[in-house]
Design a protein around this motif. Structure first.
Motif, mmCIF file in Angstrom:
data_model
loop_
_atom_site.group_PDB
_atom_site.id
_atom_site.type_symbol
_atom_site.label_atom_id
_atom_site.label_comp_id
_atom_site.label_asym_id
_atom_site.label_seq_id
_atom_site.Cartn_x
_atom_site.Cartn_y
_atom_site.Cartn_z
ATOM 1 N N ASN A 8 5.327 -9.864 -15.444
ATOM 2 C CA ASN A 8 4.759 -9.451 -14.170
ATOM 3 C C ASN A 8 3.321 -9.952 -14.039
ATOM 4 O OD1 ASN A 8 6.391 -7.501 -12.250
ATOM 5 N ND2 ASN A 8 7.134 -7.182 -14.355
ATOM 6 N N ALA A 9 2.598 -9.903 -15.142
ATOM 7 C CA ALA A 9 1.222 -10.413 -15.104
ATOM 8 C C ALA A 9 1.213 -11.908 -14.771
ATOM 9 C CB ALA A 9 0.529 -10.148 -16.442
ATOM 10 N N ASP A 10 2.154 -12.620 -15.354
ATOM 11 C CA ASP A 10 2.241 -14.055 -15.061
ATOM 12 C C ASP A 10 2.415 -14.289 -13.564
ATOM 13 O OD1 ASP A 10 2.075 -14.567 -17.764
ATOM 14 O OD2 ASP A 10 4.242 -14.854 -18.028
ATOM 15 N N PHE A 11 3.301 -13.505 -12.970
ATOM 16 C CA PHE A 11 3.547 -13.670 -11.535
ATOM 17 C C PHE A 11 2.285 -13.395 -10.725
ATOM 18 C CE2 PHE A 11 4.679 -12.388 -7.301
ATOM 19 C CZ PHE A 11 5.691 -13.268 -6.942
ATOM 20 N N ILE A 12 1.594 -12.334 -11.117
ATOM 21 C CA ILE A 12 0.364 -11.988 -10.386
ATOM 22 C C ILE A 12 -0.646 -13.125 -10.479
ATOM 23 C CG2 ILE A 12 -1.588 -10.380 -10.316
ATOM 24 C CD1 ILE A 12 0.401 -8.244 -11.438
ATOM 25 N N ALA A 13 -0.788 -13.633 -11.696
ATOM 26 C CA ALA A 13 -1.776 -14.702 -11.892
ATOM 27 C C ALA A 13 -1.462 -15.914 -11.024
ATOM 28 C CB ALA A 13 -1.823 -15.089 -13.377
ATOM 29 N N GLN A 14 -0.175 -16.201 -10.916
ATOM 30 C CA GLN A 14 0.218 -17.397 -10.157
ATOM 31 C C GLN A 14 0.219 -17.178 -8.647
ATOM 32 O OE1 GLN A 14 3.995 -18.271 -12.003
ATOM 33 N NE2 GLN A 14 2.992 -18.289 -14.003
ATOM 34 N N ASN A 15 0.558 -15.995 -8.197
ATOM 35 C CA ASN A 15 0.831 -15.809 -6.769
ATOM 36 C C ASN A 15 -0.079 -14.825 -6.053
ATOM 37 O OD1 ASN A 15 3.549 -17.305 -6.510
ATOM 38 N ND2 ASN A 15 3.816 -16.009 -8.333
ATOM 39 N N LEU A 16 -0.670 -13.921 -6.757
ATOM 40 C CA LEU A 16 -1.348 -12.810 -6.072
ATOM 41 C C LEU A 16 -2.834 -12.720 -6.374
ATOM 42 C CD1 LEU A 16 1.374 -10.044 -6.636
ATOM 43 C CD2 LEU A 16 0.865 -11.244 -4.491
ATOM 44 N N LYS A 17 -3.232 -13.253 -7.506
ATOM 45 C CA LYS A 17 -4.610 -13.086 -7.947
ATOM 46 C C LYS A 17 -5.609 -13.515 -6.883
ATOM 47 C CE LYS A 17 -6.295 -15.786 -11.193
ATOM 48 N NZ LYS A 17 -6.650 -16.378 -12.509
ATOM 49 N N GLN A 18 -5.328 -14.631 -6.246
ATOM 50 C CA GLN A 18 -6.287 -15.147 -5.266
ATOM 51 C C GLN A 18 -6.446 -14.228 -4.054
ATOM 52 O OE1 GLN A 18 -3.289 -16.411 -6.067
ATOM 53 N NE2 GLN A 18 -2.535 -17.855 -4.526
ATOM 54 N N TYR A 19 -5.540 -13.264 -3.887
ATOM 55 C CA TYR A 19 -5.654 -12.320 -2.770
ATOM 56 C C TYR A 19 -6.337 -11.014 -3.196
ATOM 57 C CZ TYR A 19 -2.525 -15.560 -0.471
ATOM 58 O OH TYR A 19 -1.990 -16.689 0.079
ATOM 59 N N GLY A 20 -6.730 -10.942 -4.442
ATOM 60 C CA GLY A 20 -7.450 -9.749 -4.877
ATOM 61 C C GLY A 20 -6.668 -8.843 -5.821
ATOM 62 N N TRP A 21 -5.391 -9.111 -5.999
ATOM 63 C CA TRP A 21 -4.594 -8.281 -6.917
ATOM 64 C C TRP A 21 -5.054 -8.568 -8.340
ATOM 65 C CZ3 TRP A 21 -1.528 -4.886 -4.358
ATOM 66 C CH2 TRP A 21 -1.222 -5.189 -3.017
ATOM 67 N N GLU A 22 -5.329 -7.551 -9.114
ATOM 68 C CA GLU A 22 -6.145 -7.766 -10.303
ATOM 69 C C GLU A 22 -5.699 -6.949 -11.535
ATOM 70 O OE1 GLU A 22 -10.972 -7.823 -10.940
ATOM 71 O OE2 GLU A 22 -10.138 -6.444 -9.448
ATOM 72 N N TYR A 23 -5.412 -5.657 -11.345
ATOM 73 C CA TYR A 23 -5.134 -4.794 -12.499
ATOM 74 C C TYR A 23 -3.647 -4.793 -12.846
ATOM 75 C CZ TYR A 23 -9.867 -3.016 -12.036
ATOM 76 O OH TYR A 23 -11.231 -2.909 -11.994
#
Lengths: 423, 423, 423, 423
Positions: D30-45
């Motif tokens: 799940n962290a991998d997905f966040i890093a690739q797709n969501l991080k740039q929108y502010g999703w972080e923890y």
């Protein structure tokens, strides 16, 4: 509700000083003062409070079951001995005309319901074949005044009665109705309030509808917003610190319900020359600091502002408090007001409010509600206020130096309020 | 309180059948029936219920703000059209005389307070220089009737007013006062009740003081015992099983407060020909079983017993229910009555009460308050009743065989009551 | 519930003096005293109170999470260092035998639930394939003691556990169970209480089931009557007047629920040599008058009577208070006990109770619960007591002269109790 | 509280999908997905929820009294079978490092208190001579989980324990603590919460302190703001309309308490692939309209945003909902958010919120919470919004034509949100 009170109403009311016994002469003298000294700051409404129809009224005490001045259709009319221009059935026409001639607006107080004496005499209702006895609500009385019975809205004739009184008030030239024995009587009086609201809307003249007494129940906020323009959030407010202290919590809870056309009302301002403890005339017991605190809270909260003092004896200090343009601009133009926090700092309780001006400025009001002097620092970042602001304290007019913080010294019961503007 | 009601009062009351509209003729006919058929069983009081002073009363509904018959001193008097013998200011004298001539006692209903029409007309108070307006309590009204304002006992003239009405009733020959709008209005009306109680005690004639409506607050039990002879423990009781079912819990809670001179009151017995649903005349909706259950509970609990039915239409079954000597001996001579248990037995709820007769006998009443037939066994040892008793069921008069146990069959909503006597 | 406690149990309990730390030696010495001095008056049960399974217990304070003596099947057993005869897994067998040999009965205290240490160690349950962890109720703990978890009656193994402990107690020879952390925990613990009650009934030995702590909820009276023999109506009772004063109201409310086999319990009598404020040994702080008041109330109310004092130090005054045959006959043979009134007389609050003896006599107890001496008259007619009685005061043994009234002088906090007998 | 969460935290949490049983592998995916797709929108923890220390956890149900992984000092550590990298006492160090390497932050869930197994085994506390048994609060347990006892802050060793666990978490590299069994347990747990808050502040690493479960008591708002960064205002939130509907009232009440560093928390977003009814994997039961309504409310209210779904199965629609830049800008940059009104319009209930962007723009969100399509007009003047604005709907990106009014069509359960900018 007709929605023309775009800013919270401002004016003067006779209750604090004269109770049930104000006279035409007194009203006119106070109106004269307003026209000359206050009108240009927005003070506008001149309101005759309770029992203008009671010939023997003497002070703040009511005479139980007194004979009231009434027309042939169960409608109360001014007591001629107190309001001479009302002779010959002219009602408040002449007084309203006088007020209007000064560029001001005229208001009266009414009690919810129909006079008990009309019910017991079974007098007629105008433009109706019903009588007072047919529309009285049998178990509905005011707990503190014997003038009226409530009206049973399910009865034929009820609407005709309420329409008939507001039609009369419209003919007189009334601009403001303070309807009493109703705001804290919900939900019992909900239907009666709706009927009153509709009658005001349909009477053919714009009238502010103001509801008393408080505290109005918070859970009915949305209802109040739809049927009235202002409603009391507190029982009668007097010049006692405990009451002022208690208003902070009331204002906090009601602040989200303040906006164009609907104004939670913190009650009259007991400033200047006012009756103290219903005794001989004198000065407000509030200190100057406390008066600034009061006016700051009422203004940032955007409560209606009604002066309770005898303006014919208004002194310079009081006049200055009532004519601070910057404070009154906050009252008029602030938005989104709300308490940000309330906490002890170095053992002294403080309260902080924030609001925005439509010009982009941000207001920060800080209150010391404790009993010791204090010095605190306000971190703008904690308030989500961007850096790079200029900052003026509104009461003193002084520019405050800021970086990321504002330093504030406060006396007990004192307040300061800052306007921050982006450079 | 004067304490002459050594046993719980028994009689007849006009409310259930005629509401606010009973007439002299009807009262006399019912009294005649009592004198001929019931007096020897202890039935004694004949009570005219509410609004005998309202000329236009028609049924159980009140006319709001109706004109009432009143003397020159703010005292209500019988409506002459309904009570012809009251003409010429004679009040209830002639009717009371008639009732007394039958060997019965005469009672009337009153509302707490002073007539609103007296207050609004500001009429005088007998033997006083005060007026009605001076003693009315401004925020005290009955919630369901518009005749009266409460009396403010702190005002001069209040005692004079109450003394004056009971003096008048004493002159008329009244033996029983049912004072309404007071029993469930404690603690608000506590002082007014004390003043009424003292006025009754001092009026010069023995009068039972009965208080309505219920439910009276249990926590005021000791107060009721000291200021009255009986007080309602329930709102109006009608011929509905739910109300009878609910009375068991009320009786359980009040049972320890029953005794010489002070009687918690379970309200009238809707037996025989009674009004149903305020509609046309008819029979009680209670089954015979339910009526036995009701009379058994009222009698073992020692409630006052007042018949609500129209006795001129009394049938044999009803008469038999009202004249069971054994049941009425229990009502008169039992002591220490109390519920022993309330429990499900084989899925059917049962309730058991116990009391002692002053002759040494022990009463055991057993109620089936469920919806199915039942057969249960009562173990005398569990009831702490010594062995070696003879046992008679009071309704049937049959001897029951017992060893250590009594076997009982019960219909739904039915009751049996046994008297056990040491051999 | 098995219903063999035909009169309210009487005995001695270790709590007041030794808290959680009583020893076998102390129990035996107190039992010896009872056998020699009190047994013939009805004192019978010798009860070892809380934490006999806690080796390190010192006083009234509990050691949180202490290691408890436990057998291999999750059952607590006596701490061998405190109860030497329990060595080798013999439990309370020898101590029970000793008590029995004196002609007395043996009781123990238990906590509702299963030991937490059993749950965390996941030990077995006797005659079951379940373990402690499987039956513990996860959110059920005692608020003031850490020994146990509640048992989840919906789980397999729950019944087996409770059956197993009462089977063990039956083997030991236990006659009385004081089950704690349960009476005031209704309705949460209702199902657990039912399971305990059934386990006691099925254990093969007659055991009184006594429930603690109080106040038990009054609305569950009928339930308590069906699942137990006695239950506490009060929190721990100590030698303080406020607590004794408060017991009158509790007794009044519970009195209708007293009868063969089910006894509302006003808690131990802190008489004689007792611990004061959990401090060093000393005398009860109650005056002799207060002790008479207490014993009179407990006896006419028919509370269970358990001595809290250290009998090895019992003085003559205490012994006399505990061995008044007339008072104890009232405790044993009275019926229908109830408070008759509670009122101020000459500014001093008094309370009057009444009860009947199965021999036909009538008890009247009168209490001065105020702070001044008083002299009052009791009118027998008001109490519905027939004239022509002889009258003996039970504490003094003196005959009282009566006509229609009894005259009584009372000290503050004092009581007198009369037995009236028909001539 | 350390005040570094200038905007409301955003991230992902394992609870909704895996309950107590998430594994290291799942977290990393799940962290991998966040890093690739969501991080740039502010999703972080990235937050590992409850019972990572329970080796046998299977789903959302807890195993009562299960054996927990614990170090030698009463501190829980990751279950090695579920988090292999924690072997050899390394705790979450490796997993935190991995998350950090993705540019994300790492969070864990904890239960208030100390493990019961530590208390019953009486294990030691790090850097202290006290033991677990000495600091456990004897009457403090979680009502729905058996892992812990509360900590008694008055006991020596309590502070040492809490300091020791946060020191350990700091060593692991934890950035976010979700502390459970505490937010709705005030005021009982107030002192324990203070101690936790101070321990977090003093642990040497910046950690967000998030409190569960809700509903947190509103009257403690100021306290929560001072001791934590976010706290739950609701019980667990799932994909049911009733829960979403209920959130409007919660958000209304809490809105004035939202600001830099302190965020009332409306709970995780059950979007995308989530567990339904604790059953097999599937899609959220919310419609797309409802998801927009939810995200709009959470964003204008500025709740923390945590995704509850399994991101490895994230579909395009879900991804689009979570990556709307305009909506997330409102979440980040709005101020003074509050509900303006809630009323029926043409029989359909609507709710309107307003907020300001720091750029001067004004947000107006309008929700149809009824069951029928609707078309309404929003009068800007009533909202005190100056005329002359441009207007964009944020979900569609469409410019709306406005004069003085905005016309809005809404589906049932649907929402639109406009940003108005001064021309």
């Amino acid at each position: 509700m007709l929605n023309f009170t775009r800013t919270a109403p401002m004016g003067w009311n006779s209750w604090d000083c004269w109770g049930a016994a104000v006279t035409e002469d007194t009203v006119k003298k106070n109106a004269d003062f307003i026209a000359q000294n206050l009108k240009q700051y927005g003070w506008e409404y001149v309101v005759v409070d309770i029992q203008w129809y009671e010939p023997t009224a003497e002070n703040h005490e009511y005479h139980p079951f007194a004979e009231l001045s009434m027309d042939g259709h169960s409608r109360l009319i001014p007591a001629e001995n107190r309001f001479p221009s009302s002779a010959d059935g002219k009602g408040f026409t002449a007084l309203a005309d006088y007020i209007h001639s000064l560029g001001l607006k005229f208001g009266i107080h009414i009690m919810r319901g129909i006079p008990r004496q009309a019910v017991h005499r079974n007098t007629t209702i105008a433009d109706s074949d019903k009588t007072a006895r047919m529309i009285a609500k049998t178990d509905s009385i005011c707990k503190w005044n014997t003038d009226m019975y409530g009206v049973d809205t399910t009865k034929d004739g009820a609407k005709a009665y309420y329409d008939s009184i507001f039609k009369l008030y419209a003919e007189w030239g009334v601009d403001f109705i303070k309807c009493d024995d109703i705001a804290r009587e919900l939900p019992e009086c909900e239907e009666e309030l709706k009927m009153i609201s509709e009658a005001v809307n349909n009477c053919g003249r714009e009238m502010v509808l103001s509801l008393s007494p408080g505290p109005a129940p918070l859970e009915k906020a949305e209802f109040f917003k739809q049927v009235s323009n202002m409603w009391r959030i507190t029982d009668d407010f007097w010049d006692k610190w405990e009451l002022l202290y208690g208003m902070f919590e009331r204002a906090e809870k009601w602040s989200v319900h303040t906006g164009a056309g609907h104004w939670p009302d913190a009650d009259m301002l007991p400033v200047g020359a006012i009756l103290q403890d219903y005794g001989p005339d004198g000065k407000t017991k509030f200190t100057e600091e406390e008066q600034k605190t009061m006016i700051t809270l009422w203004s940032i909260f955007r409560s209606p502002l009604f002066i309770g003092g005898d303006l014919t004896k208004c002194d310079d200090i009081t006049l200055k408090l009532l004519t601070n343009s910057k404070i009154l601009a906050m009252h008029r133009n602030s938005r989104d007001s709300h308490q940000v926090w309330r906490r002890e700092i170095n053992g002294v309780e403080h309260i902080l409010w924030k609001a925005n001006n439509i010009d982009g400025g941000i207001y920060v009001a800080i209150f010391n509600v404790g009993e010791a002097d204090s010095k605190i620092e306000i971190n703008l970042r904690d308030l989500e206020i961007p850096a790079g602001q200029s900052c003026t304290e509104l009461w003193s007019g002084l520019k405050a130096p800021i970086n990321e913080k504002i330093s504030v010294r406060l006396a007990p019961h004192g307040a300061k309020v800052f306007k921050l503007i982006n450079n």
